[in-house]
Design a protein around this motif. Structure first.
Motif, PDB file in Angstrom:
ATOM      1  N   TRP A 173       0.834  -1.204   0.000  1.00  0.00           N
ATOM      2  CA  TRP A 173       0.000   0.000   0.000  1.00  0.00           C
ATOM      3  C   TRP A 173       0.864   1.248   0.000  1.00  0.00           C
ATOM      4  CZ3 TRP A 173      -4.597   0.173  -1.744  1.00  0.00           C
ATOM      5  CH2 TRP A 173      -5.458  -0.915  -1.607  1.00  0.00           C
ATOM      6  N   ALA A 174       1.935   1.244   0.768  1.00  0.00           N
ATOM      7  CA  ALA A 174       2.835   2.405   0.785  1.00  0.00           C
ATOM      8  C   ALA A 174       3.458   2.621  -0.593  1.00  0.00           C
ATOM      9  CB  ALA A 174       3.918   2.218   1.836  1.00  0.00           C
ATOM     10  N   ILE A 175       3.888   1.529  -1.233  1.00  0.00           N
ATOM     11  CA  ILE A 175       4.464   1.630  -2.578  1.00  0.00           C
ATOM     12  C   ILE A 175       3.415   2.141  -3.562  1.00  0.00           C
ATOM     13  CG2 ILE A 175       5.394   0.281  -4.510  1.00  0.00           C
ATOM     14  CD1 ILE A 175       6.647  -1.563  -2.318  1.00  0.00           C
ATOM     15  N   PHE A 176       2.214   1.611  -3.475  1.00  0.00           N
ATOM     16  CA  PHE A 176       1.136   2.043  -4.369  1.00  0.00           C
ATOM     17  C   PHE A 176       0.883   3.542  -4.235  1.00  0.00           C
ATOM     18  CE2 PHE A 176      -3.384   3.106  -4.772  1.00  0.00           C
ATOM     19  CZ  PHE A 176      -3.561   2.861  -6.114  1.00  0.00           C
ATOM     20  N   PHE A 177       0.779   4.033  -2.995  1.00  0.00           N
ATOM     21  CA  PHE A 177       0.488   5.452  -2.808  1.00  0.00           C
ATOM     22  C   PHE A 177       1.667   6.336  -3.204  1.00  0.00           C
ATOM     23  CE2 PHE A 177      -3.007   3.869  -0.086  1.00  0.00           C
ATOM     24  CZ  PHE A 177      -4.042   4.462  -0.794  1.00  0.00           C
ATOM     25  N   LEU A 178       2.890   5.878  -2.996  1.00  0.00           N
ATOM     26  CA  LEU A 178       4.044   6.641  -3.473  1.00  0.00           C
ATOM     27  C   LEU A 178       4.040   6.768  -4.993  1.00  0.00           C
ATOM     28  CD1 LEU A 178       6.928   5.350  -1.182  1.00  0.00           C
ATOM     29  CD2 LEU A 178       6.075   7.690  -1.336  1.00  0.00           C
ATOM     30  N   VAL A 179       3.745   5.670  -5.668  1.00  0.00           N
ATOM     31  CA  VAL A 179       3.678   5.696  -7.129  1.00  0.00           C
ATOM     32  C   VAL A 179       2.506   6.570  -7.577  1.00  0.00           C
ATOM     33  CG1 VAL A 179       3.286   4.303  -9.202  1.00  0.00           C
ATOM     34  CG2 VAL A 179       4.860   3.509  -7.428  1.00  0.00           C
ATOM     35  N   LEU A 180       1.380   6.485  -6.888  1.00  0.00           N
ATOM     36  CA  LEU A 180       0.223   7.311  -7.231  1.00  0.00           C
ATOM     37  C   LEU A 180       0.552   8.797  -7.082  1.00  0.00           C
ATOM     38  CD1 LEU A 180      -2.768   7.405  -8.038  1.00  0.00           C
ATOM     39  CD2 LEU A 180      -3.311   7.357  -5.586  1.00  0.00           C
ATOM     40  N   ILE A 181       1.217   9.162  -5.997  1.00  0.00           N
ATOM     41  CA  ILE A 181       1.626  10.555  -5.795  1.00  0.00           C
ATOM     42  C   ILE A 181       2.571  10.987  -6.911  1.00  0.00           C
ATOM     43  CG2 ILE A 181       2.988  12.075  -4.287  1.00  0.00           C
ATOM     44  CD1 ILE A 181       1.767  10.433  -1.913  1.00  0.00           C
ATOM     45  N   TYR A 182       3.530  10.138  -7.252  1.00  0.00           N
ATOM     46  CA  TYR A 182       4.463  10.432  -8.341  1.00  0.00           C
ATOM     47  C   TYR A 182       3.716  10.650  -9.653  1.00  0.00           C
ATOM     48  CZ  TYR A 182       7.744   9.515 -12.110  1.00  0.00           C
ATOM     49  OH  TYR A 182       8.450   9.593 -13.271  1.00  0.00           O
ATOM     50  N   VAL A 183       2.763   9.776  -9.967  1.00  0.00           N
ATOM     51  CA  VAL A 183       2.016   9.880 -11.222  1.00  0.00           C
ATOM     52  C   VAL A 183       1.191  11.164 -11.256  1.00  0.00           C
ATOM     53  CG1 VAL A 183       0.099   8.836 -12.539  1.00  0.00           C
ATOM     54  CG2 VAL A 183       1.976   7.411 -11.712  1.00  0.00           C
ATOM     55  N   VAL A 184       0.529  11.491 -10.151  1.00  0.00           N
ATOM     56  CA  VAL A 184      -0.293  12.710 -10.105  1.00  0.00           C
ATOM     57  C   VAL A 184       0.575  13.950 -10.261  1.00  0.00           C
ATOM     58  CG1 VAL A 184      -1.755  14.121  -8.599  1.00  0.00           C
ATOM     59  CG2 VAL A 184      -2.197  11.675  -8.824  1.00  0.00           C
ATOM     60  N   ILE A 185       1.705  14.012  -9.538  1.00  0.00           N
ATOM     61  CA  ILE A 185       2.593  15.172  -9.647  1.00  0.00           C
ATOM     62  C   ILE A 185       3.165  15.271 -11.057  1.00  0.00           C
ATOM     63  CG2 ILE A 185       4.799  16.132  -8.858  1.00  0.00           C
ATOM     64  CD1 ILE A 185       4.055  15.138  -6.037  1.00  0.00           C
ATOM     65  N   SER A 186       3.578  14.143 -11.639  1.00  0.00           N
ATOM     66  CA  SER A 186       4.101  14.150 -13.009  1.00  0.00           C
ATOM     67  C   SER A 186       3.048  14.623 -13.993  1.00  0.00           C
ATOM     68  CB  SER A 186       4.574  12.755 -13.411  1.00  0.00           C
ATOM     69  OG  SER A 186       5.657  12.366 -12.630  1.00  0.00           O
ATOM     70  N   TRP A 187       1.828  14.162 -13.817  1.00  0.00           N
ATOM     71  CA  TRP A 187       0.743  14.574 -14.705  1.00  0.00           C
ATOM     72  C   TRP A 187       0.469  16.068 -14.566  1.00  0.00           C
ATOM     73  CZ3 TRP A 187      -4.192  16.516 -13.742  1.00  0.00           C
ATOM     74  CH2 TRP A 187      -5.012  16.629 -14.868  1.00  0.00           C
ATOM     75  N   LEU A 188       0.428  16.561 -13.333  1.00  0.00           N
ATOM     76  CA  LEU A 188       0.192  17.990 -13.118  1.00  0.00           C
ATOM     77  C   LEU A 188       1.299  18.839 -13.740  1.00  0.00           C
ATOM     78  CD1 LEU A 188      -1.136  17.993  -9.438  1.00  0.00           C
ATOM     79  CD2 LEU A 188      -2.435  18.506 -11.516  1.00  0.00           C
ATOM     80  N   LEU A 189       2.549  18.430 -13.532  1.00  0.00           N
ATOM     81  CA  LEU A 189       3.661  19.174 -14.120  1.00  0.00           C
ATOM     82  C   LEU A 189       3.618  19.125 -15.646  1.00  0.00           C
ATOM     83  CD1 LEU A 189       6.584  18.223 -11.709  1.00  0.00           C
ATOM     84  CD2 LEU A 189       5.471  20.452 -11.941  1.00  0.00           C
ATOM     85  N   SER A 190       3.342  17.963 -16.196  1.00  0.00           N
ATOM     86  CA  SER A 190       3.256  17.811 -17.644  1.00  0.00           C
ATOM     87  C   SER A 190       2.131  18.672 -18.209  1.00  0.00           C
ATOM     88  CB  SER A 190       3.039  16.343 -17.997  1.00  0.00           C
ATOM     89  OG  SER A 190       2.862  16.187 -19.369  1.00  0.00           O
ATOM     90  N   THR A 191       1.006  18.684 -17.541  1.00  0.00           N
ATOM     91  CA  THR A 191      -0.121  19.499 -17.978  1.00  0.00           C
ATOM     92  C   THR A 191       0.221  20.980 -17.905  1.00  0.00           C
ATOM     93  OG1 THR A 191      -1.661  17.797 -17.243  1.00  0.00           O
ATOM     94  CG2 THR A 191      -2.560  20.013 -17.561  1.00  0.00           C
ATOM     95  N   ALA A 192       0.865  21.399 -16.823  1.00  0.00           N
ATOM     96  CA  ALA A 192       1.245  22.804 -16.677  1.00  0.00           C
ATOM     97  C   ALA A 192       2.235  23.225 -17.762  1.00  0.00           C
ATOM     98  CB  ALA A 192       1.838  23.045 -15.290  1.00  0.00           C
ATOM     99  N   VAL A 193       3.233  22.390 -18.020  1.00  0.00           N
ATOM    100  CA  VAL A 193       4.214  22.708 -19.066  1.00  0.00           C
ATOM    101  C   VAL A 193       3.525  22.753 -20.429  1.00  0.00           C
ATOM    102  CG1 VAL A 193       6.226  21.819 -20.298  1.00  0.00           C
ATOM    103  CG2 VAL A 193       6.221  21.884 -17.800  1.00  0.00           C
ATOM    104  N   GLY A 194       2.637  21.812 -20.699  1.00  0.00           N
ATOM    105  CA  GLY A 194       1.900  21.821 -21.962  1.00  0.00           C
ATOM    106  C   GLY A 194       1.038  23.061 -22.109  1.00  0.00           C
ATOM    107  N   PHE A 195       0.385  23.448 -21.024  1.00  0.00           N
ATOM    108  CA  PHE A 195      -0.449  24.655 -21.050  1.00  0.00           C
ATOM    109  C   PHE A 195       0.404  25.894 -21.294  1.00  0.00           C
ATOM    110  CE2 PHE A 195      -2.352  28.289 -18.838  1.00  0.00           C
ATOM    111  CZ  PHE A 195      -3.545  28.378 -19.532  1.00  0.00           C
ATOM    112  N   LEU A 196       1.521  26.004 -20.579  1.00  0.00           N
ATOM    113  CA  LEU A 196       2.402  27.159 -20.766  1.00  0.00           C
ATOM    114  C   LEU A 196       2.986  27.197 -22.174  1.00  0.00           C
ATOM    115  CD1 LEU A 196       4.237  27.252 -17.325  1.00  0.00           C
ATOM    116  CD2 LEU A 196       2.514  28.848 -18.188  1.00  0.00           C
TER     117      LEU A 196
END
Length: 168
Positions: free
Chosen positions: A118-141
């Motif tokens: 569960w800890a590994i799953f949530f760490l990966v989930l946090i990583y994926v969400v942050i990566s997606w947010l950063l990717s979306t922000a860079v794409g928007f900019l």
């Protein structure tokens, strides 16, 4: 048509294979650096690079087998694929640190992640969400900067180089 299909396959999978080479070397090198550090030593760049190069082919094999395995699990549903990815999360480290071989690394990863999935799953989930947010922000900019610097129909009348604009 077959040349187009083979070109697309080569571009897709050949490119993936080319990116796997440096990623595998880096994974092996970082695992070596971590092992030496956790044992109280200081790893040299050459030692880490040597380990990365030595384990490059097994790590590429591990990556290919992992991709195939996750793809097969994904055919069932997304949940079994996520469970398998969580169980196999430390397979590359097990391959390098314990020299288990490609298939032994999967079993060792299952053993090592048993009480921490569960800890590994949530760490990966946090990583994926942050990566997606950063990717979306860079794409928007990027899109906003392109829109701001390229002429369009709405600002044609203020572009002095656009001769199709109505004269004022």
């Amino acid at each position: 048509p077959s040349a187009i299909v083979s070109s697309l396959l080569l571009d897709t999978y050949g490119g993936s294979l080319l990116t796997m080479i440096p990623a595998s070397i880096l994974s092996g090198a970082l695992t070596q650096a971590s092992l030496v550090h956790f044992n109280g030593g200081k790893a040299s760049f050459g030692e880490c690079l040597s380990t990365g190069l030595r384990f490059m082919l097994p790590l590429i094999g591990l990556g290919i087998v992992t991709a195939i395995g996750l793809g097969l699990w994904a055919l069932l549903l997304i949940i079994p694929m996520i469970l398998a990815a969580t169980r196999w999360a430390v397979a590359p480290a097990a391959l390098v640190a314990e020299r288990t071989g490609v298939f032994g690394a999967f079993q060792r990863s299952i053993d090592l992640t048993r009480d921490n999935r569960w800890a590994i799953f949530f760490l990966v989930l946090i990583y994926v969400v942050i990566s997606w947010l950063l990717s979306t922000a860079v794409g928007f900019l990027t899109a906003a900067m392109q829109a701001a610097t390229s002429p369009s129909a709405s600002d044609a009348f203020i572009n002095p180089l656009d001769f199709s604009a109505p004269a004022m």
